[in-house]
Design a protein around this motif. Structure first.
Motif, short mmCIF file in Angstrom:
data_model
loop_
_atom_site.label_atom_id
_atom_site.label_comp_id
_atom_site.label_asym_id
_atom_site.label_seq_id
_atom_site.Cartn_x
_atom_site.Cartn_y
_atom_site.Cartn_z
N ALA A 1 32.63 34.81 41.82
CA ALA A 1 31.01 34.84 41.16
C ALA A 1 30.97 35.27 39.93
CB ALA A 1 30.13 35.56 42.43
N SER A 2 29.50 35.10 39.18
CA SER A 2 29.49 35.51 37.90
C SER A 2 27.98 35.95 37.78
CB SER A 2 29.51 34.40 36.78
OG SER A 2 28.77 33.37 37.01
N THR A 3 27.57 37.13 36.90
CA THR A 3 26.51 37.72 36.54
C THR A 3 26.47 37.79 35.32
OG1 THR A 3 26.94 39.88 37.05
CG2 THR A 3 26.22 38.70 39.05
N LYS A 4 25.35 38.13 34.82
CA LYS A 4 24.80 38.62 33.33
C LYS A 4 24.67 39.91 33.33
CE LYS A 4 23.64 35.03 30.29
NZ LYS A 4 23.03 34.01 29.82
N ARG A 5 24.75 40.67 33.99
CA ARG A 5 24.32 41.93 33.95
C ARG A 5 25.45 42.72 34.94
NH1 ARG A 5 22.04 38.84 37.35
NH2 ARG A 5 21.68 39.16 39.53
N VAL A 6 25.72 43.97 34.96
CA VAL A 6 26.50 44.74 35.64
C VAL A 6 25.86 45.11 37.02
CG1 VAL A 6 27.43 47.16 36.00
CG2 VAL A 6 27.21 46.16 33.80
N THR A 7 26.59 44.72 38.23
CA THR A 7 26.40 44.77 39.53
C THR A 7 27.41 45.50 40.34
OG1 THR A 7 25.48 43.65 41.53
CG2 THR A 7 27.13 42.46 39.92
N PHE A 8 27.21 46.24 41.23
CA PHE A 8 27.95 46.88 42.31
C PHE A 8 27.75 46.49 43.50
CE2 PHE A 8 29.65 49.29 38.88
CZ PHE A 8 28.51 49.73 37.94
N GLY A 9 27.28 45.18 43.76
CA GLY A 9 26.95 44.79 44.94
C GLY A 9 27.04 43.04 44.92
N PRO A 10 26.76 42.49 46.01
CA PRO A 10 27.21 41.19 46.24
C PRO A 10 26.18 40.16 45.68
CG PRO A 10 26.34 41.86 48.32
CD PRO A 10 26.36 42.81 47.21
N GLN A 11 25.65 40.65 44.46
CA GLN A 11 24.63 39.64 43.63
C GLN A 11 25.27 38.87 42.78
OE1 GLN A 11 24.08 43.11 43.24
NE2 GLN A 11 23.19 43.03 45.54
N TYR A 12 25.06 37.55 42.66
CA TYR A 12 25.38 36.76 41.81
C TYR A 12 24.44 35.63 41.01
CZ TYR A 12 25.39 33.94 46.02
OH TYR A 12 25.16 33.34 47.12
N ASP A 13 24.77 35.10 39.82
CA ASP A 13 23.86 34.09 39.38
C ASP A 13 24.75 32.78 39.76
OD1 ASP A 13 23.41 35.82 36.39
OD2 ASP A 13 22.24 35.71 37.93
N TYR A 14 25.93 32.70 39.77
CA TYR A 14 26.85 31.47 39.80
C TYR A 14 27.83 32.04 41.10
CZ TYR A 14 24.34 29.15 36.47
OH TYR A 14 23.35 28.63 35.44
N ARG A 15 28.26 31.02 41.89
CA ARG A 15 29.24 31.44 42.95
C ARG A 15 30.26 30.17 43.24
NH1 ARG A 15 27.82 32.82 49.09
NH2 ARG A 15 27.99 30.81 49.09
N GLY A 16 31.50 30.30 43.34
CA GLY A 16 32.27 29.35 44.10
C GLY A 16 32.02 28.90 45.37
N GLN A 17 32.70 27.83 45.95
CA GLN A 17 32.46 27.42 47.13
C GLN A 17 33.06 28.15 48.17
OE1 GLN A 17 33.98 23.46 46.99
NE2 GLN A 17 36.08 24.16 47.18
N GLY A 18 33.99 29.00 47.68
CA GLY A 18 34.81 30.03 48.73
C GLY A 18 35.77 29.48 49.43
N THR A 19 36.81 30.46 49.39
CA THR A 19 38.13 29.83 50.29
C THR A 19 38.45 30.65 51.40
OG1 THR A 19 40.54 29.25 49.77
CG2 THR A 19 39.50 31.32 48.43
N GLN A 20 38.83 30.36 52.62
CA GLN A 20 39.12 30.84 53.77
C GLN A 20 40.50 31.63 53.44
OE1 GLN A 20 37.43 31.65 56.84
NE2 GLN A 20 39.40 33.19 57.04
N VAL A 21 40.66 32.87 53.78
CA VAL A 21 41.96 33.66 53.86
C VAL A 21 42.18 34.31 55.19
CG1 VAL A 21 43.51 35.28 52.86
CG2 VAL A 21 41.99 34.07 51.31
N THR A 22 43.25 33.84 55.80
CA THR A 22 43.54 34.44 57.03
C THR A 22 44.92 35.32 56.98
OG1 THR A 22 42.65 32.65 58.32
CG2 THR A 22 44.10 34.14 59.48
N VAL A 23 44.65 36.44 57.57
CA VAL A 23 45.67 37.52 57.38
C VAL A 23 46.35 37.53 58.85
CG1 VAL A 23 46.63 39.70 57.13
CG2 VAL A 23 44.88 38.87 55.85
N SER A 24 47.65 36.95 59.10
CA SER A 24 48.15 36.79 60.42
C SER A 24 49.66 36.75 60.18
CB SER A 24 47.59 35.72 61.23
OG SER A 24 48.22 35.54 62.21
N SER A 25 50.27 37.26 61.12
CA SER A 25 51.92 37.06 61.27
C SER A 25 52.22 35.83 61.95
CB SER A 25 52.79 38.17 61.88
OG SER A 25 51.93 38.37 63.33
#
Length: 122
Positions: free
Chosen positions: A98-122
């Motif tokens: 994601a992107s913002t035009k200001r400093v943020t320390f939380g899940p705020q954004y101006d633009y975001r990708g569609q996301g990708t699923q990551v699974t951790v498993s053996s």
């Protein structure tokens, strides 16, 4: 318009390092005052901010993930990358860049990708 797209493996084994890349179009990642973040959402939970790399290349990480997280960039490809080490099944989530035009320390954004699923498993 800023566009972001995540890429990387969808399955990672426990104890390995998760590595994801975000490709940015529409603006250079070195343009002030952009901040480029990684955010994740575990199943059934809310968004969790992981950290950012700034236009200046400075970085800042969530204290809860700092010891395992690294964000870097490749300006020649206009990409930034997340590495999360020593993963466990609790790191299973949809990962967003994601992107913002200001400093943020939380899940705020101006633009975001569609996301990708990551699974951790053996």
């Amino acid at each position: 318009q800023v566009q972001l797209k995540e890429s990387g493996p969808g399955l990672v084994k426990p104890s390995q390092t998760l590595s994801l890349t975000c490709t940015v179009t529409g603006v250079s990642i070195t343009t002030s005052p952009y901040y480029w973040s990684w955010i994740r959402q575990p199943p059934g939970k809310g968004l969790e901010w992981m950290g950012y790399i700034a236009f200046s290349e400075s970085t800042y990480y969530s204290p809860s993930l700092k010891s395992r997280t690294s964000i870097s960039r490749d300006t020649s490809k206009n990409q930034f990358t997340l590495q999360l080490s020593s993963v466990t099944p609790e790191d299973t989530a949809v990962y967003y860049c994601a992107s913002t035009k200001r400093v943020t320390f939380g899940p705020q954004y101006d633009y975001r990708g569609q996301g990708t699923q990551v699974t951790v498993s053996s």
